[in-house]
Design a protein around this motif. Structure first.
Motif, PDB file in Angstrom:
ATOM      1  N   TYR A  43     -69.023-166.796  25.754  1.00 32.81           N
ATOM      2  CA  TYR A  43     -69.077-166.195  27.068  1.00 32.81           C
ATOM      3  C   TYR A  43     -68.547-167.056  28.189  1.00 32.81           C
ATOM      4  CZ  TYR A  43     -70.715-162.285  29.703  1.00 32.81           C
ATOM      5  OH  TYR A  43     -70.773-161.146  30.439  1.00 32.81           O
ATOM      6  N   LEU A 195     -71.095-160.390  18.550  1.00 33.06           N
ATOM      7  CA  LEU A 195     -72.288-160.380  19.403  1.00 33.06           C
ATOM      8  C   LEU A 195     -71.885-160.623  20.855  1.00 33.06           C
ATOM      9  CD1 LEU A 195     -74.936-162.336  17.316  1.00 33.06           C
ATOM     10  CD2 LEU A 195     -75.005-159.940  17.970  1.00 33.06           C
ATOM     11  N   THR A 196     -70.955-161.550  21.040  1.00 29.59           N
ATOM     12  CA  THR A 196     -70.475-161.833  22.388  1.00 29.59           C
ATOM     13  C   THR A 196     -69.829-160.591  22.992  1.00 29.59           C
ATOM     14  OG1 THR A 196     -70.105-164.147  21.807  1.00 29.59           O
ATOM     15  CG2 THR A 196     -68.974-163.340  23.762  1.00 29.59           C
ATOM     16  N   VAL A 198     -70.351-157.416  22.264  1.00 29.76           N
ATOM     17  CA  VAL A 198     -71.310-156.360  22.593  1.00 29.76           C
ATOM     18  C   VAL A 198     -72.134-156.757  23.816  1.00 29.76           C
ATOM     19  CG1 VAL A 198     -73.295-156.984  21.114  1.00 29.76           C
ATOM     20  CG2 VAL A 198     -72.800-154.600  21.576  1.00 29.76           C
ATOM     21  N   PHE A 199     -72.406-158.042  23.940  1.00 24.03           N
ATOM     22  CA  PHE A 199     -73.128-158.524  25.119  1.00 24.03           C
ATOM     23  C   PHE A 199     -72.297-158.260  26.376  1.00 24.03           C
ATOM     24  CE2 PHE A 199     -76.504-161.128  26.911  1.00 24.03           C
ATOM     25  CZ  PHE A 199     -75.950-161.617  28.077  1.00 24.03           C
ATOM     26  N   GLY A 208     -73.987-163.192  32.823  1.00 25.04           N
ATOM     27  CA  GLY A 208     -74.582-163.812  31.651  1.00 25.04           C
ATOM     28  C   GLY A 208     -75.971-163.285  31.329  1.00 25.04           C
ATOM     29  N   TRP A 209     -76.376-162.205  32.010  1.00 25.52           N
ATOM     30  CA  TRP A 209     -77.687-161.590  31.754  1.00 25.52           C
ATOM     31  C   TRP A 209     -77.491-160.096  31.515  1.00 25.52           C
ATOM     32  CZ3 TRP A 209     -82.607-163.852  31.702  1.00 25.52           C
ATOM     33  CH2 TRP A 209     -82.652-165.207  32.095  1.00 25.52           C
ATOM     34  N   ILE A 210     -78.276-159.550  30.587  1.00 31.49           N
ATOM     35  CA  ILE A 210     -78.254-158.093  30.409  1.00 31.49           C
ATOM     36  C   ILE A 210     -79.674-157.551  30.442  1.00 31.49           C
ATOM     37  CG2 ILE A 210     -76.121-157.995  29.050  1.00 31.49           C
ATOM     38  CD1 ILE A 210     -77.892-157.758  26.526  1.00 31.49           C
ATOM     39  N   GLN A 211     -79.754-156.303  30.829  1.00 34.32           N
ATOM     40  CA  GLN A 211     -81.042-155.626  30.783  1.00 34.32           C
ATOM     41  C   GLN A 211     -80.843-154.387  29.921  1.00 34.32           C
ATOM     42  OE1 GLN A 211     -82.655-154.152  34.527  1.00 34.32           O
ATOM     43  NE2 GLN A 211     -84.701-154.732  33.846  1.00 34.32           N
ATOM     44  N   VAL A 212     -81.587-154.307  28.836  1.00 30.30           N
ATOM     45  CA  VAL A 212     -81.374-153.198  27.911  1.00 30.30           C
ATOM     46  C   VAL A 212     -82.686-152.523  27.540  1.00 30.30           C
ATOM     47  CG1 VAL A 212     -79.222-153.991  26.856  1.00 30.30           C
ATOM     48  CG2 VAL A 212     -81.390-154.857  25.989  1.00 30.30           C
ATOM     49  N   TYR A 217     -81.051-152.000  22.504  1.00 29.74           N
ATOM     50  CA  TYR A 217     -81.147-153.271  21.810  1.00 29.74           C
ATOM     51  C   TYR A 217     -81.035-153.083  20.301  1.00 29.74           C
ATOM     52  CZ  TYR A 217     -82.791-157.902  20.449  1.00 29.74           C
ATOM     53  OH  TYR A 217     -82.894-159.149  19.893  1.00 29.74           O
ATOM     54  N   MET A 220     -77.473-152.150  19.359  1.00 28.68           N
ATOM     55  CA  MET A 220     -76.578-153.308  19.484  1.00 28.68           C
ATOM     56  C   MET A 220     -76.663-154.175  18.236  1.00 28.68           C
ATOM     57  SD  MET A 220     -77.511-154.730  23.266  1.00 28.68           S
ATOM     58  CE  MET A 220     -76.288-155.957  23.695  1.00 28.68           C
ATOM     59  N   VAL A 221     -77.883-154.470  17.858  1.00 26.60           N
ATOM     60  CA  VAL A 221     -78.091-155.439  16.788  1.00 26.60           C
ATOM     61  C   VAL A 221     -77.797-154.863  15.408  1.00 26.60           C
ATOM     62  CG1 VAL A 221     -79.771-156.934  15.692  1.00 26.60           C
ATOM     63  CG2 VAL A 221     -79.744-156.716  18.160  1.00 26.60           C
TER      64      VAL A 221
ATOM     65  N   ALA B 170     -85.834-154.880  28.523  1.00 23.21           N
ATOM     66  CA  ALA B 170     -85.931-156.329  28.403  1.00 23.21           C
ATOM     67  C   ALA B 170     -84.672-156.988  28.937  1.00 23.21           C
ATOM     68  CB  ALA B 170     -86.125-156.707  26.941  1.00 23.21           C
ATOM     69  N   THR B 171     -84.851-158.193  29.491  1.00 21.56           N
ATOM     70  CA  THR B 171     -83.676-158.933  29.932  1.00 21.56           C
ATOM     71  C   THR B 171     -83.418-160.074  28.959  1.00 21.56           C
ATOM     72  OG1 THR B 171     -85.209-160.030  31.432  1.00 21.56           O
ATOM     73  CG2 THR B 171     -83.651-158.512  32.422  1.00 21.56           C
ATOM     74  N   PHE B 172     -82.125-160.257  28.661  1.00 25.89           N
ATOM     75  CA  PHE B 172     -81.701-161.323  27.765  1.00 25.89           C
ATOM     76  C   PHE B 172     -80.644-162.160  28.461  1.00 25.89           C
ATOM     77  CE2 PHE B 172     -83.376-160.317  23.545  1.00 25.89           C
ATOM     78  CZ  PHE B 172     -83.769-158.995  23.682  1.00 25.89           C
ATOM     79  N   GLN B 173     -80.796-163.456  28.362  1.00 25.09           N
ATOM     80  CA  GLN B 173     -79.721-164.335  28.799  1.00 25.09           C
ATOM     81  C   GLN B 173     -78.799-164.528  27.602  1.00 25.09           C
ATOM     82  OE1 GLN B 173     -79.106-167.746  27.892  1.00 25.09           O
ATOM     83  NE2 GLN B 173     -77.507-168.020  29.411  1.00 25.09           N
ATOM     84  N   TYR B 174     -77.523-164.745  27.836  1.00 20.80           N
ATOM     85  CA  TYR B 174     -76.530-164.770  26.760  1.00 20.80           C
ATOM     86  C   TYR B 174     -76.856-165.719  25.602  1.00 20.80           C
ATOM     87  CZ  TYR B 174     -72.166-165.805  24.334  1.00 20.80           C
ATOM     88  OH  TYR B 174     -71.229-166.039  23.365  1.00 20.80           O
ATOM     89  N   PHE B 177     -79.754-164.530  23.694  1.00 15.58           N
ATOM     90  CA  PHE B 177     -79.406-163.326  22.952  1.00 15.58           C
ATOM     91  C   PHE B 177     -78.730-163.680  21.625  1.00 15.58           C
ATOM     92  CE2 PHE B 177     -78.210-159.040  22.196  1.00 15.58           C
ATOM     93  CZ  PHE B 177     -76.884-159.026  21.753  1.00 15.58           C
ATOM     94  N   ILE B 178     -77.751-164.576  21.707  1.00 16.91           N
ATOM     95  CA  ILE B 178     -77.028-164.993  20.499  1.00 16.91           C
ATOM     96  C   ILE B 178     -77.998-165.557  19.464  1.00 16.91           C
ATOM     97  CG2 ILE B 178     -75.345-166.638  19.583  1.00 16.91           C
ATOM     98  CD1 ILE B 178     -73.889-164.577  21.047  1.00 16.91           C
ATOM     99  N   THR B 181     -80.702-162.946  18.120  1.00 13.54           N
ATOM    100  CA  THR B 181     -80.124-161.904  17.287  1.00 13.54           C
ATOM    101  C   THR B 181     -79.628-162.453  15.947  1.00 13.54           C
ATOM    102  OG1 THR B 181     -79.420-160.911  19.349  1.00 13.54           O
ATOM    103  CG2 THR B 181     -78.555-159.958  17.352  1.00 13.54           C
TER     104      THR B 181
END
Lengths: 225, 184
Positions: A43, A195-196, A198-199, A208-212, A217, A220-221, B170-174, B177-178, B181
């Motif tokens: 990222y 993964l990057t 999809v993020f 650099g932050w997501i809210q899902v 989630y 995605m996974v 939920a909030t995830f920082q990159y 998250f990596i 996951t």
């Protein structure tokens, strides 16, 4: 036990002579990440979207390889044909999941294989990975150990905990050596890249932050790992 | 929620010695009272928990360790093992109730029903992802079913921990998250 010297990581032996001159050109580049223009980095990597600097390989040279790999002369290289042509340095078959990923990356017509035009992309992709692998396999063991993996991924811009590298190796090391061979290394990087990607899709403001939601989630996974 | 298993050192919880499960566990655990993925595989195979189904693959065992591995050590202690055992029995019973012909496989749509019956309320899209990921010609073997359950549970756990306002998002920082996951 035969020691693998020099290491055959890429395509078949007979074209090595022509490969060598190309490698000379490629070696002009000291930064492996700049070499690898098609690879989408982590990222916050500074190398995102590096320009393509190298001249494409000679068409005759590529055609030669293509014909050798396309054993049934169908004009399309299938998963199994590509798998047979690739070497991971361990004398065991190249990771079929990786082969599938690579073919699907370049198969623009969803035909389950690559034609000659698409093969140019495959060839470059694999050659780029060979160079990266050789760069980070500092002790030339033919495997990338935990520390070398750490250097590689940190070089790509990932910021991962020390313990996590153990997790990665356990997850991807099919040879059960505690280190990753060429094909497993590629597979690991492909999954990290997915993964990057999809993020990124969810990080609309790119901070650099997501809210899902829970649903998002899971989707995605389960699509990736 | 307390984290069972964390910090249960040698000697462990009271009454442990009398626990029949402890027999299986201690047969493979070393002095540190922790087991790795291949020791877990041996342990579960010896215990016969899979019944007439195929024993768990090493990959699935690895997933199980990660599911409960709160200190990120890559190993599991006895109290965590008990927690896993309970979960496994539950999943086995669920699976068996759908595997009416005892073939060791359930159909795709039965997987959907099984997952709903465990309390997961997933959209059709999420279900489709899961079915695509785990089914072999539209059928799911026991080992894969368990792998799916382990992942669902681990993912749900990770999600909940980041849904701090308990509103379903939920909030995830990159970097987080990596790592989260990939461990699942």
């Amino acid at each position: 036990m035969i020691s693998p010297a020099p290491l055959r990581l890429g395509l078949i032996e007979r074209v090595r002579r022509s490969e060598f001159t190309l490698r000379q050109q490629l070696r002009e580049e000291t930064q492996p990440s700049l070499l690898f223009s098609s690879f989408k980095m982590a990222y916050h990597s500074p190398y995102r979207g590096a320009p393509h600097i190298n001249a494409p390989p000679d068409q005759g040279f590529l055609w030669n390889i293509f014909q050798r790999v396309d054993k049934d002369r169908s004009g399309v290289i299938s998963d199994s044909e590509l798998q047979q042509a690739l070497s991971n340095g361990t004398w065991t078959p190249f990771n079929p999941v990786t082969v599938r990923s690579i073919i699907s990356m370049f198969d623009r017509e969803n035909k389950g294989g690559v034609n000659f035009n698409e093969f140019a992309g495959v060839w470059k992709y694999i050659t780029d990975w060979q160079n990266i692998f050789r760069t980070y396999d500092r002790d030339n063991s033919g495997f990338i150990d935990k520390n070398e993996l750490k250097q590689a991924l940190t070089g790509f811009g990932y910021r991962l905990s020390d313990q996590f590298y153990m997790t990665l190796i356990e997850k991807f090391d099919r040879q059960r050596k505690g280190q990753v061979a060429f094909d497993d290394f590629i597979q690991c990087c492909i999954v990290l890249q997915r993964l990057t990607d999809v993020f990124r899709r969810y990080d609309t403001d790119q901070d650099g932050w997501i809210q899902v939601s829970y649903e998002q989630y899971l989707s995605m996974v389960f699509n990736i790992v | 929620m307390a984290y069972p298993g964390y910090g249960a050192g040698p000697g462990g919880a009271p009454g442990m010695q009398q626990d029949p499960l402890y027999g299986y566990f201690s047969a493979v655990a070393g002095h540190d009272g922790q087991i790795s993925a291949d020791e877990l595989q041996r342990c579960l195979t010896q215990s016969g928990i899979s019944g007439s189904y195929q024993p768990f693959s090493l990959d699935t065992c690895r997933l199980m360790i990660n599911m409960l591995d709160r200190d990120m050590s890559g190993t599991m202690g006895f109290v965590e093992f008990k927690e896993l055992w309970q979960a496994l029995n539950g999943w086995k019973n669920t699976f068996a109730s759908f595997d009416r012909d005892h073939s060791g496989m359930v159909e795709g749509h039965e997987l959907q029903q099984a997952i709903s019956s465990m309390g997961y309320n997933l959209s059709q899209q999420a279900m489709n992802c899961i079915m695509k990921r785990y089914s072999l010609n539209g059928r799911i073997p026991f080992d894969e079913f368990v792998a799916c359950c382990v992942r669902l549970r681990a993912l749900t756990d990770q999600f909940r921990r980041r849904d701090t306002s308990h509103n379903g998002s939920a909030t995830f920082q990159y970097d987080d998250f990596i790592q989260v996951t990939m461990s699942i």
